[in-house]
Motif scaffolding. Structure first.
Motif, mmCIF file in Angstrom:
data_model
loop_
_atom_site.group_PDB
_atom_site.id
_atom_site.type_symbol
_atom_site.label_atom_id
_atom_site.label_comp_id
_atom_site.label_asym_id
_atom_site.label_seq_id
_atom_site.Cartn_x
_atom_site.Cartn_y
_atom_site.Cartn_z
ATOM 1 N N LEU A 145 0.910 -1.482 0.112
ATOM 2 C CA LEU A 145 0.057 0.250 -0.030
ATOM 3 C C LEU A 145 0.938 1.300 0.101
ATOM 4 N N SER A 146 2.017 0.987 -0.074
ATOM 5 C CA SER A 146 3.165 2.179 0.027
ATOM 6 C C SER A 146 3.799 2.722 -1.490
ATOM 7 N N PRO A 147 3.202 3.721 -2.090
ATOM 8 C CA PRO A 147 3.957 4.008 -3.346
ATOM 9 C C PRO A 147 5.393 3.896 -3.587
ATOM 10 N N ARG A 148 6.139 4.275 -2.468
ATOM 11 C CA ARG A 148 7.653 3.980 -2.555
ATOM 12 C C ARG A 148 7.947 2.722 -2.680
ATOM 13 N N TYR A 149 7.376 1.695 -1.981
ATOM 14 C CA TYR A 149 7.651 0.283 -2.248
ATOM 15 C C TYR A 149 7.131 -0.246 -3.572
ATOM 16 N N ILE A 150 5.960 0.267 -3.895
ATOM 17 C CA ILE A 150 5.533 -0.337 -5.265
ATOM 18 C C ILE A 150 6.536 0.029 -6.202
ATOM 19 N N LEU A 151 6.857 1.288 -6.271
ATOM 20 C CA LEU A 151 7.905 1.736 -7.337
ATOM 21 C C LEU A 151 9.112 0.895 -7.321
ATOM 22 N N PHE A 152 9.641 0.669 -6.014
ATOM 23 C CA PHE A 152 10.793 -0.163 -6.146
ATOM 24 C C PHE A 152 10.432 -1.576 -6.367
ATOM 25 N N ILE A 153 9.443 -2.219 -5.860
ATOM 26 C CA ILE A 153 9.514 -3.445 -6.354
ATOM 27 C C ILE A 153 9.172 -3.785 -7.899
ATOM 28 N N HIS A 154 8.702 -2.844 -8.553
ATOM 29 C CA HIS A 154 8.498 -2.786 -10.030
ATOM 30 C C HIS A 154 9.978 -2.835 -10.354
ATOM 31 N N ARG A 180 1.419 17.201 1.550
ATOM 32 C CA ARG A 180 0.664 16.812 0.313
ATOM 33 C C ARG A 180 0.837 15.428 -0.220
ATOM 34 N N HIS A 181 1.910 14.574 0.639
ATOM 35 C CA HIS A 181 2.291 13.547 0.009
ATOM 36 C C HIS A 181 1.241 12.411 -0.252
ATOM 37 N N GLY A 182 0.349 12.300 0.690
ATOM 38 C CA GLY A 182 -0.691 11.559 0.838
ATOM 39 C C GLY A 182 -1.734 11.594 -0.373
ATOM 40 N N LEU A 183 -1.891 12.703 -0.799
ATOM 41 C CA LEU A 183 -2.822 13.101 -1.825
ATOM 42 C C LEU A 183 -2.196 13.017 -3.250
ATOM 43 N N ILE A 184 -0.969 13.331 -3.252
ATOM 44 C CA ILE A 184 -0.202 13.175 -4.598
ATOM 45 C C ILE A 184 0.227 11.948 -4.973
ATOM 46 N N CYS A 185 0.857 11.204 -4.060
ATOM 47 C CA CYS A 185 1.467 9.757 -4.130
ATOM 48 C C CYS A 185 0.487 8.859 -3.600
ATOM 49 N N THR A 186 -0.589 8.469 -4.257
ATOM 50 C CA THR A 186 -1.385 7.323 -4.050
ATOM 51 C C THR A 186 -1.110 6.289 -4.908
ATOM 52 N N VAL A 187 -1.520 4.930 -4.301
ATOM 53 C CA VAL A 187 -1.534 3.704 -4.939
ATOM 54 C C VAL A 187 -2.026 3.708 -6.458
ATOM 55 N N LYS A 188 -3.090 4.289 -6.698
ATOM 56 C CA LYS A 188 -3.686 4.304 -8.085
ATOM 57 C C LYS A 188 -2.694 5.215 -8.969
ATOM 58 N N LYS A 189 -2.307 6.260 -8.490
ATOM 59 C CA LYS A 189 -1.347 7.301 -9.343
ATOM 60 C C LYS A 189 -0.206 6.507 -9.540
ATOM 61 N N THR A 190 0.304 5.699 -8.583
ATOM 62 C CA THR A 190 1.431 4.832 -8.696
ATOM 63 C C THR A 190 1.665 3.990 -9.683
ATOM 64 N N TYR A 191 0.374 3.166 -10.015
ATOM 65 C CA TYR A 191 0.140 2.126 -10.965
ATOM 66 C C TYR A 191 0.197 3.133 -12.243
ATOM 67 N N ILE A 192 -0.668 4.069 -12.380
ATOM 68 C CA ILE A 192 -0.730 4.775 -13.473
ATOM 69 C C ILE A 192 0.917 5.299 -14.037
ATOM 70 N N LEU A 193 1.581 5.550 -12.862
ATOM 71 C CA LEU A 193 3.133 5.962 -13.454
ATOM 72 C C LEU A 193 3.657 4.926 -14.006
ATOM 73 N N ILE A 194 3.680 3.646 -13.242
ATOM 74 C CA ILE A 194 4.274 2.471 -13.982
ATOM 75 C C ILE A 194 3.677 2.249 -15.479
ATOM 76 N N GLY A 195 2.584 2.340 -15.475
ATOM 77 C CA GLY A 195 1.803 2.054 -16.934
ATOM 78 C C GLY A 195 2.606 3.374 -17.930
ATOM 79 N N LEU A 196 2.577 4.269 -17.436
ATOM 80 C CA LEU A 196 3.192 5.246 -18.423
ATOM 81 C C LEU A 196 4.711 5.074 -18.709
ATOM 82 N N ILE A 197 5.408 4.606 -17.832
ATOM 83 C CA ILE A 197 6.743 4.131 -17.903
ATOM 84 C C ILE A 197 6.935 2.964 -19.010
#
Length: 310
Positions: A56-65, A129-146
């Protein structure tokens, strides 16, 4: 990425091959490194999947990706390395599949590092603003954009290949490297331009986030020091990744210093360029991050108990 012939088939002096003993030794080293690094990375992925607090952490989601991406890239480059010694040539369609996935995962790495640096910057400099900007949904969208950006970089090469190569080329067998398949001058120029643009943008992001974090914190708090050191490690990892794009010059420089060691230099370049950057990823979070390290220790302790029982 440059997957040049690491088995020394071609050198400045002409056609040359490793001895059987040298070939076996090099392939054993590469395979052992691949298995070892991917085992550690696999442990990190398993730990991530088993603990909801991590997933549930954007930081770890990006890391594990990044970890999964590195595992895929390392497995495929090792496979191509072994193929270059055993089969030497493979069919073009199969080679294309391997190359496209390998190139995609290689291009993903600097983009993922940039995303992780931005998340780190937001957590330190804009914490409210971290909780508002860095959400799980937005993190997966970022991974898709990558993945989309990386795909847009390789698709022109594929279209150029289809437009310039005769039909019989796709029914032939080739040494599976990027330069022997995507060999058009247009692909080469496009590749150089896209690499420069990508790396410049990523470096600008890393420098911006690093200096903003550096100037934002007046005291050397633990979070500040951790964020600063993490972005420095991202920069070091990106520097290693950049060797992929300057490999010909890097290799020529080593050959200038060691003119009689063509095969050793090419193998060393392969290990430094393809394997070493994959070794850094688990260190950045897997060993440095206290939360991740605690859960990994629990998993290893549990695994040890199971093995002892058996």
């Amino acid at each position: 990425m440059n997957l040049s012939s690491v088995n020394g088939t071609f050198t400045a002096a002409g056609r040359q091959r490793d001895t059987f003993t040298a070939a076996v030794t090099k392939n054993v080293i590469v395979t052992a490194l691949c298995i070892s690094i991917n085992y550690v990375n696999g442990t990190l992925v398993h730990t991530f999947r088993k603990h909801q607090i991590l997933s549930l952490s954007p930081r770890y989601i990006l890391f594990i990706h990044l970890v999964i991406n590195d595992m895929t890239q390392l497995a495929l480059t090792t496979l191509l390395h072994v193929i270059s010694y055993t089969l030497y040539t493979i069919s073009v369609p199969f080679c294309l599949i391997l190359l496209i996935i390998t190139i995609l995962t290689t291009l993903n790495t600097p983009l993922n590092l940039a995303g992780m640096a931005v998340e780190c910057y937001i957590a330190i400099c804009i914490p409210l603003r971290h909780g508002l900007i860095c959400t799980v949904k937005k993190t997966y969208i970022l991974i898709g954009l990558i993945w989309v950006v990386s795909a847009l970089s390789i698709l022109p090469d594929l279209f150029i290949l289809l437009a310039t190569e005769p039909l019989h080329f796709f029914h032939s067998r080739v040494l599976c490297t990027r330069y022997t398949v995507f060999r058009s001058i247009y692909s080469l120029k496009k590749r150089e331009a896209s690499h420069i643009v990508c790396l410049v943008l990523v470096w600008l992001i890393l420098f911006y986030t690093y200096f903003r974090i550096l100037f934002a914190a007046k005291g050397a708090t633990a979070d500040f020091k951790k964020a600063r050191n993490t972005i420095l490690l991202h920069g070091f990892q990106l520097l290693l990744c950049m060797l992929t794009y300057v490999r010909p010059m890097f290799e020529q420089g080593l050959l200038y210093l060691l003119p009689k060691q063509h095969l050793s230099v090419r193998f060393a370049c392969y290990v430094i360029v393809q394997i070493l950057p994959r070794f850094v990823s688990p260190i950045v979070y897997g060993l440095r991050d206290q939360t991740f390290r605690r859960y990994v220790r629990r998993y290893l302790f549990h695994l040890k108990k199971i093995l002892l029982k058996n």
